[in-house]
Design a protein around this motif. Structure first.
Motif, short mmCIF file in Angstrom:
data_model
loop_
_atom_site.label_atom_id
_atom_site.label_comp_id
_atom_site.label_asym_id
_atom_site.label_seq_id
_atom_site.Cartn_x
_atom_site.Cartn_y
_atom_site.Cartn_z
N LEU A 68 -32.16 -35.53 -19.92
CA LEU A 68 -32.89 -36.79 -19.92
C LEU A 68 -33.71 -37.00 -18.66
N ALA A 69 -33.25 -36.45 -17.53
CA ALA A 69 -33.98 -36.56 -16.26
C ALA A 69 -33.57 -35.38 -15.39
N PRO A 70 -34.49 -34.85 -14.58
CA PRO A 70 -34.13 -33.70 -13.74
C PRO A 70 -33.21 -34.09 -12.58
N VAL A 71 -32.27 -33.20 -12.29
CA VAL A 71 -31.40 -33.35 -11.13
C VAL A 71 -31.92 -32.41 -10.06
N ASN A 72 -32.01 -32.92 -8.82
CA ASN A 72 -32.53 -32.13 -7.71
C ASN A 72 -31.51 -32.04 -6.59
N TYR A 73 -31.57 -30.95 -5.84
CA TYR A 73 -30.75 -30.76 -4.66
C TYR A 73 -31.37 -31.55 -3.52
N PRO A 74 -30.61 -32.16 -2.64
CA PRO A 74 -29.16 -32.31 -2.63
C PRO A 74 -28.74 -33.50 -3.49
N ALA A 75 -27.59 -33.38 -4.11
CA ALA A 75 -27.04 -34.46 -4.92
C ALA A 75 -25.59 -34.14 -5.23
N THR A 76 -24.91 -35.14 -5.71
CA THR A 76 -23.57 -34.97 -6.26
C THR A 76 -23.64 -35.49 -7.68
N VAL A 77 -23.23 -34.66 -8.64
CA VAL A 77 -23.22 -35.12 -10.03
C VAL A 77 -21.85 -35.70 -10.37
N VAL A 78 -21.87 -36.69 -11.24
CA VAL A 78 -20.66 -37.32 -11.75
C VAL A 78 -20.65 -37.04 -13.24
N ILE A 79 -19.58 -36.38 -13.71
CA ILE A 79 -19.48 -36.04 -15.12
C ILE A 79 -18.32 -36.80 -15.73
N LYS A 80 -18.61 -37.51 -16.82
CA LYS A 80 -17.59 -38.22 -17.58
C LYS A 80 -17.35 -37.43 -18.86
N MET A 81 -16.08 -37.15 -19.14
CA MET A 81 -15.70 -36.39 -20.32
C MET A 81 -14.98 -37.30 -21.31
N TYR A 82 -15.40 -37.22 -22.55
CA TYR A 82 -14.81 -38.00 -23.63
C TYR A 82 -14.26 -37.03 -24.67
N GLY A 101 -24.62 -42.57 -7.14
CA GLY A 101 -25.48 -43.58 -6.57
C GLY A 101 -26.60 -44.03 -7.49
N ASP A 102 -26.69 -43.49 -8.69
CA ASP A 102 -27.74 -43.83 -9.66
C ASP A 102 -27.08 -44.09 -11.00
N GLU A 103 -27.32 -45.24 -11.60
CA GLU A 103 -26.70 -45.59 -12.88
C GLU A 103 -27.37 -44.91 -14.07
N ARG A 104 -28.51 -44.26 -13.83
CA ARG A 104 -29.26 -43.63 -14.92
C ARG A 104 -28.50 -42.43 -15.47
N LEU A 105 -28.52 -42.26 -16.79
CA LEU A 105 -27.91 -41.10 -17.45
C LEU A 105 -28.90 -39.94 -17.36
N TYR A 106 -28.49 -38.83 -16.75
CA TYR A 106 -29.37 -37.68 -16.55
C TYR A 106 -29.27 -36.66 -17.68
N ALA A 107 -28.08 -36.55 -18.27
CA ALA A 107 -27.89 -35.61 -19.37
C ALA A 107 -26.66 -36.04 -20.17
N GLU A 108 -26.67 -35.65 -21.43
CA GLU A 108 -25.49 -35.86 -22.25
C GLU A 108 -25.27 -34.60 -23.07
N GLY A 109 -24.00 -34.26 -23.26
CA GLY A 109 -23.70 -33.02 -23.96
C GLY A 109 -22.48 -33.15 -24.85
N ALA A 110 -22.20 -32.07 -25.56
CA ALA A 110 -21.05 -32.03 -26.45
C ALA A 110 -20.58 -30.59 -26.55
N ALA A 111 -19.30 -30.43 -26.87
CA ALA A 111 -18.74 -29.10 -27.10
C ALA A 111 -17.53 -29.24 -28.01
N LYS A 112 -17.44 -28.34 -28.97
CA LYS A 112 -16.24 -28.28 -29.81
C LYS A 112 -15.36 -27.18 -29.25
N THR A 113 -14.14 -27.56 -28.92
CA THR A 113 -13.17 -26.64 -28.34
C THR A 113 -12.13 -26.29 -29.40
#
Length: 139
Positions: A68-82, A101-113
């Motif tokens: 949804l939006a590019p992530v650039n260095y330097p940064a820390t990503v926060v990943i929420k798993m559902y 530090g940013d409320e914007r959603l940068y990416a969303e994904g899915a995986a079947k395990t």
């Protein structure tokens, strides 16, 4: 994401310089690594070993990511798993990726395990120790 999805884990990871591509943002393949690391951390912190030495282990049979939006260095990503409700041998998981530090959603994904018997290559029941992670606590 499914309406029955439950937030089960949140983690943070630093973006490494080597995560970027020639365009100066995190390469699309790296998002799948972020999601993978999140899954492994969750399983291991909940007491399930992820190892080739285990007779039954989780494998991914499909995965997707919407960027949804590019992530650039330097940064820390926060990943929420559902996760959704587990079946006999599989569970659907979803991911939301933010930049700290940013409320914007940068990416969303899915995986079947799917849990697989490593000797036979066939699906196996989700181990009880893992299944218990999805069950609500008994009051």
């Amino acid at each position: 994401m499914s309406p029955n999805a439950k937030l089960i884990y949140t983690t943070r990871m630093p973006v490494r310089w080597g995560d970027m591509d020639a365009y100066g943002h995190v390469n699309n393949t790296v998002y799948f690594r972020y999601f993978e690391q999140t899954r492994v951390e969750w399983l291991e912190r909940m007491g399930s070993r992820v190892s080739v030495e285990e007779p039954v282990g989780p494998v991914i049979i499909n995965a997707s990511c919407t960027f949804l939006a590019p992530v650039n260095y330097p940064a820390t990503v926060v990943i929420k798993m559902y996760a959704g409700d587990p079946g006999r041998s599989s569970v659907m998981t979803w991911y939301e990726l933010f930049v700290d530090g940013d409320e914007r959603l940068y990416a969303e994904g899915a995986a079947k395990t799917v849990w697989m018997d490593m000797r036979t290559g066939k699906s196996a029941p989700i181990p009880d120790v893992v299944r218990a992670l999805f069950d609500p606590p008994v009051a």
